[in-house]
Scaffold this motif. Structure first.
Motif, PDB file in Angstrom:
ATOM      1  N   SER A   2      40.761  36.693  34.589  1.00 35.35           N
ATOM      2  CA  SER A   2      40.286  37.383  36.160  1.00 35.35           C
ATOM      3  C   SER A   2      39.392  36.653  37.097  1.00 35.35           C
ATOM      4  O   SER A   2      38.664  36.373  35.781  1.00 35.35           O
ATOM      5  CB  SER A   2      40.305  38.937  35.766  1.00 35.35           C
TER       6      SER A   2
ATOM      7  N   GLY B  41      40.785  42.607  40.248  1.00 31.57           N
ATOM      8  CA  GLY B  41      42.045  42.537  38.822  1.00 31.57           C
ATOM      9  C   GLY B  41      42.329  41.413  38.500  1.00 31.57           C
ATOM     10  O   GLY B  41      41.814  40.412  38.884  1.00 31.57           O
ATOM     11  N   TRP B  42      43.561  40.693  37.575  1.00 32.77           N
ATOM     12  CA  TRP B  42      43.876  40.100  36.634  1.00 32.77           C
ATOM     13  C   TRP B  42      44.446  38.763  37.498  1.00 32.77           C
ATOM     14  O   TRP B  42      45.198  39.235  38.816  1.00 32.77           O
ATOM     15  CB  TRP B  42      44.656  40.228  35.771  1.00 32.77           C
TER      16      TRP B  42
END
Length: 469
Positions: free
Chosen positions: A353, A358-359
């Motif tokens: 990330s 978020g990722w």
């Protein structure tokens, strides 16, 4: 008699941190308010970090211990050119003979040492060996490594390298005095995501690293209670008598490299807490009801199922390490790297990330892999996967060790890493047994961490050792 002595030491005021009387007599400083044996000497006799031993065109290798881990290393070395396997040793003839079959069809024809508890010394005394792998039960690692280095051999020791603070210092002092490499075989430092995140950290992707996490969460309860697993169930005995983070280095080693521990920063102090045992004592009772072999474990004071150890570095970074080998949880080493600009997390699946949102998506993850995969993986990674050994990281580690010795290069992991990473076990044990008080982590480099340089993962030198599959 050995078990009785160990139980006595466990109940002593030093909480099982090794051979207490010998340690104090040898000059270890004991500071009760900070913990035991904070330092032994302020003088470093020789700096093994960055030390390049003379080149070895052919690395002549001997193996001691051919049970759980030795055969994997033997298989790897047999496929690396520029090596000659000279000798194999195991107490059990069937183990050494089985291991030798791994070499069928190769040019290696090692001598065999077996059947006697002192046969390993004969292997160490041979004049035609440069490097000795030590893959025995934990309590034998340091006695064998010290003897081997004193015989003029480099040593590669399975994890953990040492089981007490005294042993950690023994490794450091012997390696410095003999100028022989002492590398702990921490294979997780060579897993592919760990190497990727290490290179990303080196290139500044995560910004300033703030916090890292690692673990060894691996359900080994069936293996540890198996009389066909570890010889004489030695690993179960360790879990039955020792406290703290018994096996810290799989999670700790990779994040220490990310944080440049011993090479620009150092571990300062730690605190540790353990749960009660909710599984092993009950399992011992159940096994003893079926098999008298397990009766000796009934009533043992089994230690906690989960241990959590938190470490603060001199530069104010933090590390969280967990150990649990009994709970029915999915395998995890966590491997979290958290910085001012980004984060990486390996389990349950590798993720990266660069924001709070978020990722990153799969396409961006692949692009980051392409950009930051270090040269060591680009050159040997696919070969390592073909040979195998924990997905290839075992082979990558062994290839790198041999390549460094053949090219006269410093090792990625030196004796200070072996000592400091392994010391987390006995230090965490002291903390747990002292109501989770903090304890200082000794500076095994005696100040040289301030100038020691990070190890090379880009193969600026070397990298020419060939592989034959």
């Amino acid at each position: 008699m050995k078990n009785n002595r160990r139980d006595f030491l466990k109940k002593s005021s030093l909480a099982g941190l090794g051979i207490a009387g010998v340690g104090v007599l040898n000059g270890f400083a004991s500071e009760p308010e900070k913990g035991p044996w904070v330092s032994k000497s302020s003088i470093q006799t020789f700096n093994m970090s960055g030390y390049a031993a003379p080149k070895l065109e052919t690395v002549r290798v001997g193996f001691i211990g051919l049970g759980q881990r030795g055969p994997s290393h033997l298989n790897a070395i047999s496929k690396i050119e520029g090596t000659e396997i000279k000798a194999l040793c195991d107490l059990r003839p069937e183990s050494v003979n089985k291991a030798k079959k791994v070499l069928d069809g190769t040019s290696h024809n090692p001598a065999i040492y077996t059947g006697n508890e002192d046969e390993w010394k004969k292997l160490c005394e041979r004049k035609d060996i440069d490097l000795i792998y030590i893959c025995t039960p934990w309590h034998l690692h340091v006695p064998m490594a010290v003897f081997a280095m004193e015989q003029g051999k480099h040593v590669a020791i399975e994890v953990p390298a040492a089981v007490s603070m005294q042993e950690c210092w023994q490794l450091v002092e012997t390696s410095e005095r003999t100028r022989k490499h002492c590398m702990m075989l921490e294979n997780c430092c060579y897993d592919f995501f760990e190497l990727l995140t290490l290179n990303m950290a080196r290139q500044g992707y995560f910004g300033e690293i703030i916090h890292t996490e690692g673990a060894y969460i691996h359900n080994l309860i069936d293996l540890n209670f198996s009389d066909k697993g570890y010889q004489n169930m030695w690993r179960l005995r360790e879990n039955a008598t020792r406290e703290g983070s018994l096996y810290p280095t799989h999670g700790l080693g990779p994040v220490c490299q990310v944080l440049n521990i011993n090479r620009g920063d150092k571990m300062d102090y730690l605190v540790s807490v353990s749960s009660n045992d909710f599984m092993m004592a009950e399992r011992a009772k159940a096994e003893a009801a079926k098999n008298d072999l397990y009766k000796e474990f009934v009533g043992k004071d089994f230690k906690g199922n989960m241990n959590t150890t938190t470490i603060r570095t001199t530069h104010g970074k933090t590390i969280m390490i967990q150990h649990d080998v009994t709970s029915p949880r999915p395998y995890s080493r966590i491997h979290l790297v958290s910085g001012t600009k980004g984060t990486a997390l390996k389990y349950p699946e590798p993720r990266i990330s660069n924001s709070h949102e978020g990722w990153v998506k799969e396409a961006e993850f692949k692009a980051l892999e392409e950009k930051y995969t270090p040269n060591i993986v680009k050159k040997v990674g696919e070969l390592a996967k073909k040979v195998g050994g924990h997905g290839g990281m075992d082979f990558l580690m062994n290839w790198r060790l041999i390549d460094c010795l053949r090219n006269g290069l410093p090792l990625d992991q030196d004796v200070y890493d072996a000592a400091s990473w392994s010391s987390v076990w006995p230090l965490s044990e002291w903390s747990v047994n002292n109501r989770s008080n903090s304890v200082d982590v000794p500076d095994f480099t005696r100040g040289s961490w301030k100038k020691n340089q990070p190890h090379d993962i880009d193969l600026k030198k070397g990298g020419d050792t060939k592989v034959k599959i």
